[in-house]
Design a protein around this motif. Structure first.
Motif, PDB file in Angstrom:
ATOM      1  N   GLN A  39       0.850  -1.194   0.000  1.00 61.64           N
ATOM      2  CA  GLN A  39       0.000   0.000   0.000  1.00 61.64           C
ATOM      3  C   GLN A  39       0.877   1.232   0.000  1.00 61.64           C
ATOM      4  OE1 GLN A  39      -2.880   0.207   3.195  1.00 61.64           O
ATOM      5  NE2 GLN A  39      -4.183   1.584   2.013  1.00 61.64           N
ATOM      6  N   SER A  40       0.624   2.082  -0.988  1.00 61.34           N
ATOM      7  CA  SER A  40       1.323   3.357  -1.093  1.00 61.34           C
ATOM      8  C   SER A  40       0.417   4.450  -0.535  1.00 61.34           C
ATOM      9  CB  SER A  40       1.656   3.660  -2.550  1.00 61.34           C
ATOM     10  OG  SER A  40       2.399   2.620  -3.123  1.00 61.34           O
ATOM     11  N   PRO A  41       0.995   5.580  -0.117  1.00 60.39           N
ATOM     12  CA  PRO A  41       0.164   6.678   0.418  1.00 60.39           C
ATOM     13  C   PRO A  41      -0.901   7.107  -0.586  1.00 60.39           C
ATOM     14  CG  PRO A  41       2.468   7.076   0.886  1.00 60.39           C
ATOM     15  CD  PRO A  41       2.428   5.877  -0.011  1.00 60.39           C
ATOM     16  N   GLY A  42      -2.129   7.193  -0.125  1.00 59.01           N
ATOM     17  CA  GLY A  42      -3.224   7.643  -0.975  1.00 59.01           C
ATOM     18  C   GLY A  42      -3.784   6.587  -1.901  1.00 59.01           C
ATOM     19  N   LYS A  43      -3.252   5.380  -1.825  1.00 58.78           N
ATOM     20  CA  LYS A  43      -3.723   4.297  -2.698  1.00 58.78           C
ATOM     21  C   LYS A  43      -4.274   3.149  -1.862  1.00 58.78           C
ATOM     22  CE  LYS A  43      -0.582   5.148  -6.569  1.00 58.78           C
ATOM     23  NZ  LYS A  43       0.414   4.530  -7.496  1.00 58.78           N
ATOM     24  N   GLU A  44      -5.082   2.328  -2.520  1.00 60.02           N
ATOM     25  CA  GLU A  44      -5.595   1.147  -1.850  1.00 60.02           C
ATOM     26  C   GLU A  44      -4.528   0.059  -1.805  1.00 60.02           C
ATOM     27  OE1 GLU A  44     -10.360   1.556  -2.959  1.00 60.02           O
ATOM     28  OE2 GLU A  44      -9.208  -0.197  -3.598  1.00 60.02           O
ATOM     29  N   ARG A  45      -4.696  -0.844  -0.848  1.00 57.11           N
ATOM     30  CA  ARG A  45      -3.789  -1.971  -0.761  1.00 57.11           C
ATOM     31  C   ARG A  45      -3.925  -2.820  -2.029  1.00 57.11           C
ATOM     32  NH1 ARG A  45      -3.730  -5.254   4.813  1.00 57.11           N
ATOM     33  NH2 ARG A  45      -3.410  -3.092   5.479  1.00 57.11           N
ATOM     34  N   GLU A  46      -2.805  -3.268  -2.585  1.00 55.55           N
ATOM     35  CA  GLU A  46      -2.850  -4.033  -3.815  1.00 55.55           C
ATOM     36  C   GLU A  46      -2.070  -5.339  -3.684  1.00 55.55           C
ATOM     37  OE1 GLU A  46      -1.085  -1.916  -7.064  1.00 55.55           O
ATOM     38  OE2 GLU A  46       0.905  -1.856  -6.157  1.00 55.55           O
ATOM     39  N   PHE A  47      -2.506  -6.296  -4.459  1.00 52.29           N
ATOM     40  CA  PHE A  47      -1.887  -7.616  -4.512  1.00 52.29           C
ATOM     41  C   PHE A  47      -0.517  -7.525  -5.171  1.00 52.29           C
ATOM     42  CE2 PHE A  47      -1.146 -11.871  -5.801  1.00 52.29           C
ATOM     43  CZ  PHE A  47      -0.961 -11.882  -7.176  1.00 52.29           C
ATOM     44  N   VAL A  48       0.455  -8.250  -4.621  1.00 51.62           N
ATOM     45  CA  VAL A  48       1.780  -8.322  -5.209  1.00 51.62           C
ATOM     46  C   VAL A  48       2.074  -9.749  -5.689  1.00 51.62           C
ATOM     47  CG1 VAL A  48       4.257  -8.073  -4.792  1.00 51.62           C
ATOM     48  CG2 VAL A  48       2.642  -6.437  -3.786  1.00 51.62           C
TER      49      VAL A  48
END
Length: 120
Positions: A39-48
């Protein structure tokens, strides 16, 4: 009680490498899927990336294919993420997670996260 603890994050220059580790306790993870999310600032958590701890089948987000490698240890209590050719856009908090094979991630176990910062 299942506990996941991430380590290995840090600051690295673009093009460099880092290896994240996730130590799991409270059970062994046969028949579980373990994965890394970010998760980056201002973004939703994403699959890696994810790995089936029983059969070692792996799955990757398109953005990291060919650069990141997920692996698990034989004891089924740890999972790793080798990150090569890092880019500034890989900067994020990286989370380790585990869920049962037919479960959903939101109901699974999550670590506290480790910060990865890639400088340009």
């Amino acid at each position: 009680q299942v506990q996941l603890v991430e380590s290995g994050g840090g600051l690295v220059q673009a093009g460099g490498s880092l290896r994240l580790s996730c130590a799991a306790s409270g059970r062994t993870f046969n028949n579980y899927i373990m994965g890394w999310f970010r998760q980056s600032p201002g973004k939703e958590r994403e699959f890696v990336a994810t790995i089936n701890m029983s059969g070692s089948t792996t799955n990757y987000a398109d953005s990291v294919k060919g650069r990141f490698t997920i692996s698990g240890d034989n004891s089924k209590t740890a999972v790793y993420l080798q990150m090569n050719s890092l880019k500034p856009e890989d900067t994020a908090v990286y989370y380790c997670a585990a869920k049962s094979y037919y479960g959903v991630w939101n109901s699974g176990s999550w670590g506290q996260g480790t910060q990865v910062t890639v400088s340009s």
